[in-house]
Design a protein around this motif. Structure first.
Motif, PDB file in Angstrom:
ATOM      1  N   TYR A 174      26.175  33.749  34.307  1.00  0.00           N
ATOM      2  CA  TYR A 174      27.103  33.586  35.430  1.00  0.00           C
ATOM      3  C   TYR A 174      27.418  34.862  36.222  1.00  0.00           C
ATOM      4  O   TYR A 174      28.516  35.023  36.735  1.00  0.00           O
ATOM      5  N   VAL A 175      26.446  35.754  36.315  1.00  0.00           N
ATOM      6  CA  VAL A 175      26.689  37.028  37.006  1.00  0.00           C
ATOM      7  C   VAL A 175      26.668  36.811  38.515  1.00  0.00           C
ATOM      8  O   VAL A 175      25.762  36.163  39.050  1.00  0.00           O
ATOM      9  N   THR A 176      27.653  37.358  39.209  1.00  0.00           N
ATOM     10  CA  THR A 176      27.669  37.273  40.672  1.00  0.00           C
ATOM     11  C   THR A 176      27.608  38.683  41.281  1.00  0.00           C
ATOM     12  O   THR A 176      26.737  38.990  42.071  1.00  0.00           O
ATOM     13  N   LEU A 177      28.533  39.553  40.900  1.00  0.00           N
ATOM     14  CA  LEU A 177      28.512  40.935  41.404  1.00  0.00           C
ATOM     15  C   LEU A 177      28.136  41.883  40.267  1.00  0.00           C
ATOM     16  O   LEU A 177      28.304  41.553  39.105  1.00  0.00           O
ATOM     17  N   SER A 178      27.668  43.081  40.647  1.00  0.00           N
ATOM     18  CA  SER A 178      27.385  44.077  39.609  1.00  0.00           C
ATOM     19  C   SER A 178      28.712  44.644  39.101  1.00  0.00           C
ATOM     20  O   SER A 178      29.742  44.564  39.793  1.00  0.00           O
ATOM     21  N   VAL A 179      28.660  45.236  37.944  1.00  0.00           N
ATOM     22  CA  VAL A 179      29.860  45.853  37.372  1.00  0.00           C
ATOM     23  C   VAL A 179      30.379  46.947  38.309  1.00  0.00           C
ATOM     24  O   VAL A 179      31.585  47.057  38.548  1.00  0.00           O
ATOM     25  N   LYS A 180      29.449  47.728  38.861  1.00  0.00           N
ATOM     26  CA  LYS A 180      29.842  48.842  39.765  1.00  0.00           C
ATOM     27  C   LYS A 180      30.632  48.294  40.959  1.00  0.00           C
ATOM     28  O   LYS A 180      31.671  48.842  41.337  1.00  0.00           O
ATOM     29  N   GLN A 181      30.114  47.207  41.539  1.00  0.00           N
ATOM     30  CA  GLN A 181      30.774  46.623  42.700  1.00  0.00           C
ATOM     31  C   GLN A 181      32.151  46.095  42.327  1.00  0.00           C
ATOM     32  O   GLN A 181      33.134  46.269  43.049  1.00  0.00           O
ATOM     33  N   ARG A 182      32.209  45.449  41.182  1.00  0.00           N
ATOM     34  CA  ARG A 182      33.491  44.868  40.750  1.00  0.00           C
ATOM     35  C   ARG A 182      34.526  45.954  40.477  1.00  0.00           C
ATOM     36  O   ARG A 182      35.698  45.813  40.825  1.00  0.00           O
ATOM     37  N   LEU A 183      34.086  47.039  39.864  1.00  0.00           N
ATOM     38  CA  LEU A 183      35.006  48.149  39.592  1.00  0.00           C
ATOM     39  C   LEU A 183      35.480  48.771  40.906  1.00  0.00           C
ATOM     40  O   LEU A 183      36.657  49.117  41.054  1.00  0.00           O
ATOM     41  N   GLN A 184      34.565  48.889  41.829  1.00  0.00           N
ATOM     42  CA  GLN A 184      34.925  49.459  43.141  1.00  0.00           C
ATOM     43  C   GLN A 184      35.973  48.577  43.820  1.00  0.00           C
ATOM     44  O   GLN A 184      36.948  49.079  44.387  1.00  0.00           O
ATOM     45  N   ASN A 185      35.749  47.262  43.750  1.00  0.00           N
ATOM     46  CA  ASN A 185      36.713  46.326  44.328  1.00  0.00           C
ATOM     47  C   ASN A 185      38.098  46.504  43.717  1.00  0.00           C
ATOM     48  O   ASN A 185      39.113  46.490  44.422  1.00  0.00           O
ATOM     49  N   ALA A 186      38.114  46.697  42.410  1.00  0.00           N
ATOM     50  CA  ALA A 186      39.400  46.854  41.707  1.00  0.00           C
ATOM     51  C   ALA A 186      40.091  48.139  42.153  1.00  0.00           C
ATOM     52  O   ALA A 186      41.298  48.153  42.420  1.00  0.00           O
ATOM     53  N   LYS A 187      39.313  49.196  42.298  1.00  0.00           N
ATOM     54  CA  LYS A 187      39.896  50.499  42.668  1.00  0.00           C
ATOM     55  C   LYS A 187      40.379  50.516  44.106  1.00  0.00           C
ATOM     56  O   LYS A 187      41.372  51.172  44.423  1.00  0.00           O
ATOM     57  N   GLU A 188      39.698  49.781  44.967  1.00  0.00           N
ATOM     58  CA  GLU A 188      40.101  49.740  46.379  1.00  0.00           C
ATOM     59  C   GLU A 188      41.459  49.067  46.563  1.00  0.00           C
ATOM     60  O   GLU A 188      42.144  49.298  47.555  1.00  0.00           O
ATOM     61  N   ALA A 189      41.821  48.237  45.602  1.00  0.00           N
ATOM     62  CA  ALA A 189      43.098  47.530  45.720  1.00  0.00           C
ATOM     63  C   ALA A 189      44.286  48.433  45.405  1.00  0.00           C
ATOM     64  O   ALA A 189      45.429  48.121  45.752  1.00  0.00           O
ATOM     65  N   VAL A 190      44.007  49.551  44.770  1.00  0.00           N
ATOM     66  CA  VAL A 190      45.106  50.433  44.319  1.00  0.00           C
ATOM     67  C   VAL A 190      45.626  51.290  45.477  1.00  0.00           C
ATOM     68  O   VAL A 190      44.868  51.907  46.172  1.00  0.00           O
TER      69      VAL A 190
END
Lengths: 179, 223
Positions: free
Chosen positions: A163-179
């Protein structure tokens, strides 16, 4: 698949000690439950799976309780089948449910299972539904299994690799951008 | 304070893997505001509190709620939004001419909530909700491999892609990684990286929808 003919199949396979056939019926009924959104197929699936597990254990089949259990179960299933054939769905469902409770009663009284046979069957059904596209919430609710237990059961399988949609790198980046 | 809507699946994974403390940690370090809709509170706290075998997990989560680490919120439009999402999602896929129910009302309520409160992040560990919002074609492909007679209302995909574009989706694993970077595992000293890897595996074991490949990626990023 229709309930009455499936119950007939269950009776035949249980009476004939057809373990493989019972497991197959259990899988097919679980799929049918999801496709038809019908919980009676869940109970049928649970009974079929549980019966296959009971028949696997010689100490259960050889126990003093076995013959009377077998007679009672076959009688309940036959009555349920007749009710469905007559269009008396409420009675049919109630008898199917009673059949399931009879199986649970035997497995808890003389079985040496770590967890309830019915609960284990529900987890397998839930996992099957999850694999077929249901969310965790739908799979848990429909199979009658607990979400936490189902989550853990699914976590122990290889199912989650699909069930992979985004890479881990992309997902982490998304999380950090929210901060 | 970044608003993070939390699905029950993630809170269950965190609680069962003994990582629920990460919420309080991130609230303090990054100012995250973790919120849940009423149905998620019922699912993870109100109902399981009455079942002895599930009550400890519920008690841990209630403690987080009582401490203000988690907050229950709603909106005037939530009921209607939830209904719309349920109708749309559960009439997307058909097998043998019957609609497949793929989303539960708790998950739909979370989706309704993040839309109406303009949340920055949606924390969800279960895979169907995540795939529906991020890549409904991938969800379709997964379902086609499991159903021999699948019909799809692809024109409804836009509804979910639009919803998904308004929020970033993370899992409990990403929360753990953020917490690691802020010092959550510093007490483990020279073992802190190992502690992170172990926590991530433990989250997978508790049901977080993360693949083996992604776990390997995490091990490379945090080596």
């Amino acid at each position: 698949m229709d309930l009455a003919s499936d119950i007939k199949t269950l009776e035949e396979r249980f009476a004939g000690k057809d373990l493989v056939g019972l497991r197959q019926l259990s899988s097919e009924a679980a799929i049918e439950a999801f496709l038809k959104n019908d919980s009676s197929f869940v109970e049928l699936s649970v009974i079929a799976y549980s019966c296959s597990k009971l028949l696997e254990k010689q100490y259960i089949v050889n126990s003093p309780e076995w013959n009377s259990f077998k007679e009672s179960l076959l009688r309940l299933l036959a009555q349920s089948r007749v009710s469905f054939n007559e269009g008396n769905f409420e009675r049919g469902k109630a008898l199917l449910h009673n059949s399931m409770m009879l199986v649970e009663s035997l497995s808890t009284s003389i079985g040496r299972f770590v967890n309830s046979l019915i609960s284990k069957a529900r987890l397998k059904i839930g996992a099957d539904m999850y694999a077929r596209g249901a969310s965790l919430g739908v799979a848990a609710s429909f199979s009658g299994s607990d979400k936490k237990d189902l989550n853990e059961y699914i976590g122990s399988t290889k199912m989650l690799d699909k069930y992979v949609t985004l890479s881990v790198k992309q997902r982490l980046q998304n999380a950090k951008e929210a901060v | 304070m970044p608003l993070v809507v939390c699905d029950a699946s993630s809170l269950i994974s965190l609680s069962e893997s003994c990582n629920i403390g990460v919420l309080a940690f991130l609230k303090e370090k990054l100012g995250f505001n973790f919120v849940i809709p009423p149905s998620v509170k019922d699912e993870i706290i109100s109902h399981p509190l009455h079942v002895k075998s599930f009550s400890f997990s519920a008690v841990r989560l209630r403690k987080a709620l009582d401490a203000g680490v988690l907050t229950v919120i709603s909106s005037p439009t939530l009921v209607q939004e939830t209904k719309t999402i349920m109708n749309e999602s559960n009439s997307l896929f058909f097998s043998h001419h019957k609609p497949l129910k793929i989303i539960h009302d708790g998950e739909a309520q979370c989706m309704g909530l993040f839309s109406s409160v303009s949340a920055k992040l949606f924390l969800v560990d279960e895979k169907t909700t995540r795939m529906l919002l991020e890549d409904p074609f991938k969800l379709e492909s997964v379902m086609r491999s499991e159903h021999d007679d699948l019909k799809v209302e692809e024109k409804k995909f836009d509804f979910f892609k639009k919803m998904g574009s308004r929020v970033k989706i993370i899992r409990s694993t990403e929360l753990m990684a953020l917490a690691f970077e802020k010092g959550f595992f510093d007490d483990y000293k020279e073992n802190k990286v190992f502690a992170l890897h172990s926590a991530l595996y433990s989250l997978r074991k508790s049901g977080c929808s993360i693949s083996s490949l992604e776990l390997d990626q995490y091990e490379s990023i945090y080596a």
